[in-house]
Scaffold this motif. Sequence first.
Motif, PDB file in Angstrom:
ATOM      1  N   THR A 178     -28.385  31.031  14.905  1.00 10.47           N
ATOM      2  CA  THR A 178     -28.118  29.979  13.936  1.00 10.47           C
ATOM      3  C   THR A 178     -27.991  28.637  14.635  1.00 10.47           C
ATOM      4  O   THR A 178     -27.442  28.553  15.744  1.00 10.47           O
ATOM      5  CB  THR A 178     -26.825  30.280  13.162  1.00 10.47           C
ATOM      6  OG1 THR A 178     -26.484  29.162  12.337  1.00 10.47           O
ATOM      7  CG2 THR A 178     -25.667  30.585  14.095  1.00 10.47           C
ATOM      8  N   PRO A 179     -28.494  27.556  14.022  1.00  8.69           N
ATOM      9  CA  PRO A 179     -28.280  26.221  14.587  1.00  8.69           C
ATOM     10  C   PRO A 179     -26.953  25.605  14.175  1.00  8.69           C
ATOM     11  O   PRO A 179     -26.612  24.529  14.665  1.00  8.69           O
ATOM     12  CB  PRO A 179     -29.453  25.424  14.011  1.00  8.69           C
ATOM     13  CG  PRO A 179     -29.730  26.073  12.696  1.00  8.69           C
ATOM     14  CD  PRO A 179     -29.437  27.533  12.875  1.00  8.69           C
ATOM     15  N   LEU A 180     -26.237  26.262  13.250  1.00 10.44           N
ATOM     16  CA  LEU A 180     -24.947  25.764  12.757  1.00 10.44           C
ATOM     17  C   LEU A 180     -25.098  24.349  12.198  1.00 10.44           C
ATOM     18  O   LEU A 180     -24.303  23.442  12.494  1.00 10.44           O
ATOM     19  CB  LEU A 180     -23.889  25.797  13.860  1.00 10.44           C
ATOM     20  CG  LEU A 180     -23.434  27.198  14.293  1.00 10.44           C
ATOM     21  CD1 LEU A 180     -22.499  27.115  15.491  1.00 10.44           C
ATOM     22  CD2 LEU A 180     -22.760  27.924  13.144  1.00 10.44           C
ATOM     23  N   LEU A 181     -26.126  24.162  11.384  1.00 10.48           N
ATOM     24  CA  LEU A 181     -26.348  22.883  10.719  1.00 10.48           C
ATOM     25  C   LEU A 181     -25.805  22.873   9.293  1.00 10.48           C
ATOM     26  O   LEU A 181     -25.755  21.818   8.673  1.00 10.48           O
ATOM     27  CB  LEU A 181     -27.846  22.557  10.699  1.00 10.48           C
ATOM     28  CG  LEU A 181     -28.505  22.351  12.065  1.00 10.48           C
ATOM     29  CD1 LEU A 181     -30.001  22.162  11.903  1.00 10.48           C
ATOM     30  CD2 LEU A 181     -27.886  21.149  12.771  1.00 10.48           C
ATOM     31  N   ASP A 182     -25.429  24.026   8.791  1.00  9.40           N
ATOM     32  CA  ASP A 182     -24.941  24.154   7.420  1.00  9.40           C
ATOM     33  C   ASP A 182     -23.562  24.808   7.458  1.00  9.40           C
ATOM     34  O   ASP A 182     -23.331  25.766   8.218  1.00  9.40           O
ATOM     35  CB  ASP A 182     -25.904  25.004   6.586  1.00  9.40           C
ATOM     36  CG  ASP A 182     -25.693  24.827   5.091  1.00  9.40           C
ATOM     37  OD1 ASP A 182     -24.535  24.906   4.643  1.00  9.40           O
ATOM     38  OD2 ASP A 182     -26.690  24.619   4.373  1.00  9.40           O
ATOM     39  N   GLU A 183     -22.640  24.288   6.651  1.00  9.08           N
ATOM     40  CA  GLU A 183     -21.305  24.866   6.620  1.00  9.08           C
ATOM     41  C   GLU A 183     -21.315  26.305   6.135  1.00  9.08           C
ATOM     42  O   GLU A 183     -20.454  27.102   6.516  1.00  9.08           O
ATOM     43  CB  GLU A 183     -20.390  24.028   5.719  1.00  9.08           C
ATOM     44  CG  GLU A 183     -20.085  22.643   6.269  1.00  9.08           C
ATOM     45  CD  GLU A 183     -19.104  21.891   5.388  1.00  9.08           C
ATOM     46  OE1 GLU A 183     -18.679  22.476   4.365  1.00  9.08           O
ATOM     47  OE2 GLU A 183     -18.763  20.757   5.734  1.00  9.08           O
ATOM     48  N   ARG A 184     -22.301  26.656   5.306  1.00  3.49           N
ATOM     49  CA  ARG A 184     -22.372  28.033   4.822  1.00  3.49           C
ATOM     50  C   ARG A 184     -22.639  29.011   5.957  1.00  3.49           C
ATOM     51  O   ARG A 184     -22.220  30.170   5.895  1.00  3.49           O
ATOM     52  CB  ARG A 184     -23.446  28.143   3.747  1.00  3.49           C
ATOM     53  CG  ARG A 184     -23.124  27.408   2.468  1.00  3.49           C
ATOM     54  CD  ARG A 184     -24.310  27.397   1.528  1.00  3.49           C
ATOM     55  NE  ARG A 184     -25.422  26.620   2.056  1.00  3.49           N
ATOM     56  CZ  ARG A 184     -26.582  26.477   1.434  1.00  3.49           C
ATOM     57  NH1 ARG A 184     -26.801  27.079   0.280  1.00  3.49           N
ATOM     58  NH2 ARG A 184     -27.540  25.752   1.969  1.00  3.49           N
ATOM     59  N   SER A 185     -23.324  28.560   7.005  1.00  6.63           N
ATOM     60  CA  SER A 185     -23.555  29.431   8.154  1.00  6.63           C
ATOM     61  C   SER A 185     -22.248  29.750   8.863  1.00  6.63           C
ATOM     62  O   SER A 185     -21.991  30.899   9.252  1.00  6.63           O
ATOM     63  CB  SER A 185     -24.537  28.769   9.117  1.00  6.63           C
ATOM     64  OG  SER A 185     -25.761  28.471   8.472  1.00  6.63           O
ATOM     65  N   ALA A 186     -21.398  28.733   9.047  1.00  2.00           N
ATOM     66  CA  ALA A 186     -20.098  28.977   9.677  1.00  2.00           C
ATOM     67  C   ALA A 186     -19.222  29.867   8.808  1.00  2.00           C
ATOM     68  O   ALA A 186     -18.513  30.751   9.311  1.00  2.00           O
ATOM     69  CB  ALA A 186     -19.407  27.641   9.955  1.00  2.00           C
ATOM     70  N   GLN A 187     -19.250  29.661   7.504  1.00  2.00           N
ATOM     71  CA  GLN A 187     -18.472  30.512   6.610  1.00  2.00           C
ATOM     72  C   GLN A 187     -18.971  31.951   6.652  1.00  2.00           C
ATOM     73  O   GLN A 187     -18.184  32.902   6.593  1.00  2.00           O
ATOM     74  CB  GLN A 187     -18.547  29.959   5.192  1.00  2.00           C
ATOM     75  CG  GLN A 187     -17.900  28.591   5.029  1.00  2.00           C
ATOM     76  CD  GLN A 187     -18.148  27.990   3.664  1.00  2.00           C
ATOM     77  OE1 GLN A 187     -18.782  28.607   2.805  1.00  2.00           O
ATOM     78  NE2 GLN A 187     -17.670  26.761   3.459  1.00  2.00           N
ATOM     79  N   MET A 188     -20.265  32.130   6.757  1.00  2.00           N
ATOM     80  CA  MET A 188     -20.822  33.477   6.857  1.00  2.00           C
ATOM     81  C   MET A 188     -20.347  34.175   8.127  1.00  2.00           C
ATOM     82  O   MET A 188     -19.961  35.356   8.105  1.00  2.00           O
ATOM     83  CB  MET A 188     -22.339  33.397   6.824  1.00  2.00           C
ATOM     84  CG  MET A 188     -23.068  34.720   7.037  1.00  2.00           C
ATOM     85  SD  MET A 188     -23.558  34.987   8.771  1.00  2.00           S
ATOM     86  CE  MET A 188     -24.725  33.672   9.013  1.00  2.00           C
ATOM     87  N   LEU A 189     -20.335  33.452   9.249  1.00  5.04           N
ATOM     88  CA  LEU A 189     -19.859  34.039  10.498  1.00  5.04           C
ATOM     89  C   LEU A 189     -18.388  34.418  10.409  1.00  5.04           C
ATOM     90  O   LEU A 189     -17.978  35.486  10.884  1.00  5.04           O
ATOM     91  CB  LEU A 189     -20.090  33.057  11.646  1.00  5.04           C
ATOM     92  CG  LEU A 189     -21.542  32.812  12.064  1.00  5.04           C
ATOM     93  CD1 LEU A 189     -21.632  31.645  13.027  1.00  5.04           C
ATOM     94  CD2 LEU A 189     -22.121  34.063  12.688  1.00  5.04           C
TER      95      LEU A 189
END
Length: 465
Positions: A373-384
């Motif tokens: 993940t590039p961690l460009l979207d807050e949803r990616s961090a929430q998913m992690l």
Amino acid sequence: MVASPVPPRVESSGPPPATGWVPTGALGRAVLLTGLLLIAGVLLGRVDLVVLAAPFALGTAYALRRRPTVLPQVWISGDDGHLVEGGELTATVTVGNPDQLEYDVAVVRSRISPWLRVERATIAGATAASGARSAAVAERPFATAVPTAAAVDLELTGTALRWGRHPVGPAGARVAVAQGLLVSRAVITEPSRVRVYPKTEPFDAVEAMPRAAGLVGAHHSRRPGEGGELAGVRVFAPGDRLRRIDWRVSLRARQLHVAATLSDRDAEVVVLLDVLAEAGRSGGVSGAASVLDTTVRAAAAIAEHYLHRGDRVSMLEYGPAARRLRPATGRRQYLTVLEWLLEVRAESSPHEPYDQVFGPQVLSADALVVVLTPLLDERSAQMLARLARSGRFVVAVDTLPADLAPPKDRGWAEVAYRLWRLDRDTMIGQLREHGVPVVRWAGAGSLDEVLRDVARLATAPRVGR
């Protein structure tokens, strides 16, 4: 250009043959000149003008004594081999003559993807070379004659610059017959897709695996069984194999003892691709890498490593498409993974794709989840964070280019870029506090330390409630 027999069945689109041939300007001029000379000779009573018109009339009639009945055929054949980024590309545009009349001139032209750099094009023994642009070679028109009931090839040779399915074509051809008095309409064929697989970066990881749950494999589990890892020596019991007897200990203790081993187990690795955002500009195999380039190449390298060790590997997309690839082992799974990666596209979506991707019974409790993940979207961090809270063994791999340049616009663009960088670093720190290790992809040895930590946490005792 190499002449070869026309295949027995080649399909071409277009109107019926009767409407596919039109007269050229040369035929119009010949008819006009012949008519003017005949009319002038009759009106003026001059035989010399009639004699002068005779060669034009006879030549036109002789050239049109045989007319074409079918249109030419065009098809494209690409390289069907295992083409990898940076490999040599070979494609062929073929013009076929199914008629019994020879084509005086055939003009061939083809388009090609910018990610396929054509360096040499060969037709009728002539070679054109260019290393700057594909269009300088592939998209220029080529002319040649086509014999009766034969086919000629335009061979394109070059280099594949980037992974994906790249089109060669559409290609078109027009031919002239009857000494240039008739010309066919443009016959255009559909493009052919060339599969270019991602170049796997060198990657090697330690044998540490959180939990190995399969029956066979290369990872050592904590369960006793048939394996190669020595667990200790114990007293002989019914059912033990004689080849496991440790004679030194048995003679010293005057009682049979056997060497106990740990069973070898395989593990399940889930490679999760975050495709919600794209950043950077792709420069091909020898240039800069975008987020999608790093993601696809890293996924191919990780899958190749674990499949080579006998583990089960599956693929998931965190995005609106939510594509999945079931877990499996072996070389067949590796080829399936490469085909699956060719369809990866970055797609933004306003909806939360977590429930769509991680439905019930999608992830095994013992699986190692590697999130690219590039961690460009807050949803990616929430998913992690949600994966870590659910008890999964998660490793986040940062695929954002390290040399991502800040915007050059005037005003507050550079300041906003710095603030975004600080906010992203804070988000990564919060993920690490939640137990999600975040490591930047750097090829071989990128995940060694992280996998050791995850395996150590997996074997640590947990507090029961």
